[in-house]
Every structure is written in C-alpha cells, then in structure tokens.
Design a protein around this motif. Structure first.
Motif, short mmCIF file in Angstrom:
data_model
loop_
_atom_site.label_atom_id
_atom_site.label_comp_id
_atom_site.label_asym_id
_atom_site.label_seq_id
_atom_site.Cartn_x
_atom_site.Cartn_y
_atom_site.Cartn_z
N LYS A 146 -22.09 -17.92 -2.17
CA LYS A 146 -21.73 -17.75 -0.93
C LYS A 146 -20.18 -17.34 -0.74
O LYS A 146 -19.74 -16.96 0.42
N ALA A 147 -19.57 -17.44 -1.80
CA ALA A 147 -18.20 -17.20 -1.94
C ALA A 147 -17.66 -16.60 -3.26
O ALA A 147 -16.38 -16.71 -3.22
N ASP A 148 -18.42 -16.11 -4.08
CA ASP A 148 -18.17 -15.60 -5.07
C ASP A 148 -17.33 -14.19 -5.03
O ASP A 148 -17.97 -13.06 -4.37
N LYS A 149 -16.13 -14.17 -5.36
CA LYS A 149 -15.14 -12.95 -5.37
C LYS A 149 -15.58 -11.90 -6.35
O LYS A 149 -15.13 -10.63 -6.30
N ALA A 150 -16.33 -12.24 -7.26
CA ALA A 150 -16.62 -11.33 -8.38
C ALA A 150 -18.00 -10.38 -8.03
O ALA A 150 -18.43 -9.43 -8.70
N ILE A 151 -18.54 -10.86 -6.95
CA ILE A 151 -19.90 -10.06 -6.72
C ILE A 151 -19.59 -9.14 -5.42
O ILE A 151 -18.72 -9.49 -4.74
N LYS A 152 -20.58 -8.26 -5.07
CA LYS A 152 -20.50 -7.15 -4.06
C LYS A 152 -20.80 -7.91 -2.84
O LYS A 152 -19.93 -7.46 -1.87
N TYR A 153 -21.69 -8.63 -2.44
CA TYR A 153 -21.98 -9.01 -1.30
C TYR A 153 -22.53 -10.61 -1.60
O TYR A 153 -23.35 -10.97 -2.17
N VAL A 154 -21.58 -11.48 -0.62
CA VAL A 154 -21.97 -12.89 -0.61
C VAL A 154 -23.12 -13.07 0.02
O VAL A 154 -23.56 -12.63 0.96
N TYR A 155 -23.84 -14.19 -0.14
CA TYR A 155 -25.33 -14.56 0.37
C TYR A 155 -25.57 -16.00 0.24
O TYR A 155 -24.98 -16.71 -0.55
N ASN A 156 -26.49 -16.44 1.09
CA ASN A 156 -27.15 -17.98 0.77
C ASN A 156 -28.60 -17.75 0.77
O ASN A 156 -29.07 -16.41 0.61
N GLU B 33 -28.05 -5.80 -2.35
CA GLU B 33 -26.51 -5.15 -2.45
C GLU B 33 -26.18 -5.36 -3.74
O GLU B 33 -25.48 -4.72 -4.53
N ASN B 34 -26.23 -6.56 -4.45
CA ASN B 34 -25.61 -6.81 -5.68
C ASN B 34 -26.27 -6.00 -6.85
O ASN B 34 -25.72 -5.67 -7.74
N LYS B 35 -27.76 -5.78 -6.68
CA LYS B 35 -28.31 -5.13 -7.83
C LYS B 35 -27.67 -3.65 -7.45
O LYS B 35 -27.60 -2.95 -8.58
N ARG B 36 -27.73 -3.07 -6.42
CA ARG B 36 -27.05 -1.79 -6.21
C ARG B 36 -25.68 -1.68 -7.01
O ARG B 36 -25.49 -0.74 -7.93
N TYR C 150 -17.87 -10.04 -23.80
CA TYR C 150 -17.77 -11.06 -22.72
C TYR C 150 -16.94 -10.84 -21.62
O TYR C 150 -15.83 -10.27 -21.88
N SER C 151 -17.56 -10.72 -20.43
CA SER C 151 -16.64 -10.37 -19.07
C SER C 151 -17.22 -11.46 -18.13
O SER C 151 -18.38 -11.22 -17.80
N SER C 152 -16.33 -12.06 -17.49
CA SER C 152 -16.67 -13.32 -16.76
C SER C 152 -17.24 -12.62 -15.41
O SER C 152 -18.03 -12.93 -14.65
N GLU C 153 -16.37 -11.61 -14.94
CA GLU C 153 -16.63 -10.84 -13.81
C GLU C 153 -18.15 -10.24 -13.81
O GLU C 153 -18.82 -10.22 -12.80
N LEU C 154 -18.36 -9.52 -14.93
CA LEU C 154 -19.69 -8.94 -15.05
C LEU C 154 -20.68 -10.11 -15.12
O LEU C 154 -21.91 -9.64 -14.42
N ALA C 155 -20.50 -10.99 -15.59
CA ALA C 155 -21.34 -11.93 -15.82
C ALA C 155 -22.01 -12.58 -14.48
O ALA C 155 -23.17 -12.86 -14.03
N TYR D 58 -25.56 -12.24 -12.75
CA TYR D 58 -26.38 -13.35 -12.07
C TYR D 58 -26.76 -12.93 -10.69
O TYR D 58 -28.04 -13.37 -10.23
N ALA D 59 -25.85 -12.28 -9.94
CA ALA D 59 -26.24 -12.26 -8.39
C ALA D 59 -27.14 -10.82 -8.38
O ALA D 59 -27.96 -10.84 -7.57
#
Length: 478
Positions: free
Chosen positions: A257-267, A277-280, A356-361, A365-366
């Motif tokens: 819901k608030a992850d700045k590393a992903i493209k689109y936040v969601y719940n 959106e995150n898959k794209r 390893y990249s935390s942002e990519l991880a 996940y998303a």
C-alpha cells in the motif's frame, strides 16, 4: 525486562542473510511492546566505514584467551529504540567479509569472551541473554562455569534460537582451553562434546535454559531421529524446553500500500489492478514483452538447498506453456551458469539478475503471480511470507516453516488456501505445483480469492515477539 541479544549480525548495520533481519525486527518489536533491548555484535570493517561517525566509545578492556592478550573496545549507538553495542578489535574484525576465514572459531571465541566481560564493564545486568546461532554459543558455558560465584551474573537467564542448524561451531577440544580457558572435563563429561569435537551450538543447547527454533515444523524435524542435522539426540534431552516460534516480517518495509520501490501501490481491494501494473513494470525492466502471461518469480540464494535444480529442470515446461520467469539471486557458480544458459536459450521469456537488489526484489514480489520456493529444507523462510503480503502465491515444498505458513490450494479449499504446496523434493512434486498454478491462473475468480486470503494473513513481528516474551517470562517466574 532487560534483554541482551547476542548475534553475529543485525540490521541496519550489517547483513549476510536472514539472521540480521530477525535479530533487528524482533528487537524492534520488543522495544515497541515496552522491553529494554540491547544488541551485542562485532564491529566489522563495513560498519566502521559506513557508520563510524555515529558510534561512541564507552568502554575498553583486555581479553584473555589463554596465552593471547587481545584488546576490546565497546562502541554504542541507538537505532529504533534499540541500544547497539559493538565489540571492536581490528585483528579479528577489520576484514572485508563477515565469515569464511580459517580462524572464524577464534574470532567468535574472542567476541563471546568480550561480550561476557562487557556485561560487567557496562554494568549491564540482563534478565535474559538471547543467543543467536553458533557464534556466541559458549557464552552461557563461560558464565556458568567461570562466573558461577560472581553475584553480578547470578540471575542471568539464557535463551538460544537456532536459525541455521547446519553450522554448529565445531572445533578440536584442544581449543576449549586454548581459546576459552575452560577445562577438558567439560569435554570428557559430554557437556560440550559433539561427534568427537566441541560444538558451540551443542554447548548452547545444553547450557541455555530455553531453546527455540524458527518454526513449529522445523522443531519437529530437528527432533526426528533421521534429521540430517544430527542434533536430535542432543535436543531430545531438552525436548520440554525446546519450542518453535515462527518469524515475522517487517510490515513497514514490505507494504504494497505504500512501497516506493514498486510501480503501482495497491491493497486487497484493487490487487488485480496492482498486480498487472507491477507485472508490466517488472517485464519492462528486463525488456520482456507483456502478453498477459503468468509470471513466476524467484528471490533467493542460488544453492542446492533452495531447490534451484527443480526450477531449472522445469523451465522449458513453463516457457512452452506461455509463462515468464524472473530470477534474482547469487550463490553457487554452477547454478548461476546454468541460469545464464537458460536465459540464452529463452531470452524472450526469462529475466535474470545475478546479485541482489532490494528495489528489484520488491518489484518481483509485487509483479509476479507466483513465487517459487521449492526448498529441500527451510527452517522458517521469509520470502514466502513477503510474497503473500503482496498477493503473490508461493509455490513451496512442505518443509519447516513453509509447511507452517502455506495452506496449499487443492481445488476444494478456496476459502482458506493461501498458496500452493507439494510434499516430495523431486521433479514430480515441482510439476504438480506448476500445473496447479497454471490452471489457477486461468480461473481469475479463484486466483483473486486466494490472493486476498494471502494478503489478509497476520505475519507481523508482534505475534512472534509476544511468544518470545512468554518464553522469557517463564524463566523469570513472571
């Protein structure tokens, strides 16, 4: 309560694996609940380089190790309400890596003795000393054998958590006196003896009042007579003092819901939109075409234990069934090369990041539909719980914490399922999991229900911390 965590690593200062996450997150939650927590750990080169300006020198003393005389300095800082005490000695810890040296046993012998001495130098009278894995395992032995007549240590209670039973701190009995100045009688009596050597982990099991491991099933696995880790006979002696407590995950770090590393936040309400959106974005990161296909993600150390060979054996099957595969990790060179070869064969459908990249991880996940975790053994596992938090369904082999955290979909348990699981560590088991995932992906209504089931789970550290508090209190008569 006054709690001392003694560990070889902890976030946010240094990390090589899940141990750093656990010691920090558990400590943070205990502080939130209202306990006083201090983490004792080595001052590695990387910490001195990155955080040296934040550390305050508060004590120093000599450390006796038989004929050796080493010097320890104790530095302090604070983070998230936790007190951090760092044990500094350049000879042992001013090195590029945390582990992997020929003198690791000696290095952590120094650390363990220094922590014992630091308790008194700092006036730190702990109610509970919580040990993590083999590195500080001799601490209760030292205090109970060498300081048993010292009233300062009279009320210290010890808890050991076994995170990785594969590492037992094995050394020749000669060094029992040569490092720790302990009598050979402890070896001869069997108190510290393990397979004709000394084991710091076995010693901690014997000398600690309570022992924990990181899931209920892993506790049972370690007690089983056929356990590959060889600790069953030792742990059987302590069966009534041995518990399983499942780790949690950091909900602040892993929050769709608030992850700045992903493209689109969601719940849970808009999870379908968020996943697409995150898959794209994930596919675009690897220059792969979005076709509405299922995406299978992997974030892992690339080792045999993680079931990587089961995944590579079924990659051709996945690609031929229209899926894409995204892999993030590093480890055994042979496996890295095998994965690189697969990318060369299926470059339109496989994305790989060796390292390893935390942002990519977070994006994996998303943006993935399914998360691959077919481990041979897994004491607890963190990745499957993070995946569930993001509505990504784990495909796991039922072992250790994976068995405790995944209720696998079987076609009849739609209202309670939160992932996919299989029993046997073989290609047939892996095939079962992938077949079920591909069928489920076509049933969007069922897929959405199970995604929401997974996202509703409580994987916070509060639940785990309360179980540890109950364990601590049982020692203190509270």
């Amino acid at each position: 309560m006054k709690i001392a965590m003694v560990t070889s690593e902890a976030n946010p200062f240094v990390k090589s694996g899940g141990l750093a996450d656990v010691t920090f997150s558990l400590s943070k939650e205990l502080v939130i609940i209202g306990e006083e927590v201090a983490i004792f750990m080595p001052l590695y080169k990387s910490i001195a380089t990155s955080h040296g300006d934040k550390l305050q020198l508060i004590s120093e003393f000599d450390v006796s190790m038989s004929w050796r005389r080493q010097h320890a300095k104790i530095y302090r800082t604070y983070h998230e309400g936790i007190i951090y005490y760092f044990v500094q000695n350049d000879y042992y810890f001013l090195r590029d890596n945390l582990y992997g040296y020929g003198d690791d046993i000696e290095r952590f012998a120094f650390f363990t003795i220094a922590v014992r001495n630091a308790f008194k130098a700092l006036g730190f009278k702990a109610d509970v000393v919580h040990l993590h894995d083999w590195q500080p395992g001799m601490l209760p032995v030292l205090i109970k054998e060498q300081n048993k007549n010292d009233p300062f240590f009279n009320n210290f209670q010890f808890v050991l958590t076994i995170h990785n039973p594969a590492f037992k701190g094995i050394f020749d009995k000669y060094f029992l006196n040569n490092y720790y100045e302990l009598s050979d009688e402890l070896y001869d009596s069997g108190m510290v003896r393990f397979e004709n050597a000394v084991s710091t982990l076995k010693s901690a099991i014997i000398y600690s009042q309570k022992i924990a491991t990181v899931s209920y099933t892993h506790r049972d696995e370690l007690l089983a007579s056929n356990s590959e880790h060889g600790l069953s006979s030792v742990l059987e002696l302590r069966r009534n003092d041995f518990v399983g407590i499942i780790n949690g995950i950091d909900y602040a770090e892993f929050n769709p819901k608030a992850d700045k590393a992903i493209k689109y936040v969601y719940n849970g309400v808009n999870v379908s939109k968020g996943k697409e959106e995150n898959k794209r974005a994930l596919l675009n990161h690897f220059n792969l075409e979005y076709r509405g296909q299922p995406v299978f993600g992997l974030v892992s150390r690339l080792t045999w234990q993680k079931g990587i060979r089961l995944i590579t054996a079924k990659t051709d099957f996945l690609i031929k069934n229209g899926a894409s595969l995204i892999i993030l990790g590093a480890g055994e060179k042979e496996l890295e090369q095998q994965i690189e070869w697969l990318r060369s064969q299926y470059s339109d459908n496989i994305g790989i990041y060796i390292g390893y990249s935390s942002e990519l991880a977070h994006l994996i996940y998303a943006g993935s539909d399914f998360f691959l975790m077919p481990s041979l053994f897994e004491p607890c596992g963190i990745g499957q719980m993070i995946a569930q938090r993001y509505g990504t369904l784990p495909i796991v082999r039922y072992t250790g914490g994976l068995k405790d955290t995944i209720n696998g979909y079987n076609g009849y348990n739609l209202e309670t399922a939160n992932g996919i699981g299989f029993e046997y560590f073989d290609e047939e088991g892996m095939q079962y999991g992938l077949d079920l995932a591909l069928r489920l992906y076509q049933d969007k209504e069922a897929l959405l229900t199970i995604r929401r089931n997974a996202m509703k789970l409580d994987r916070t550290w509060k639940k785990s911390a309360l179980e540890y508090i109950k364990l601590y209190q049982s020692l203190l008569g509270v």
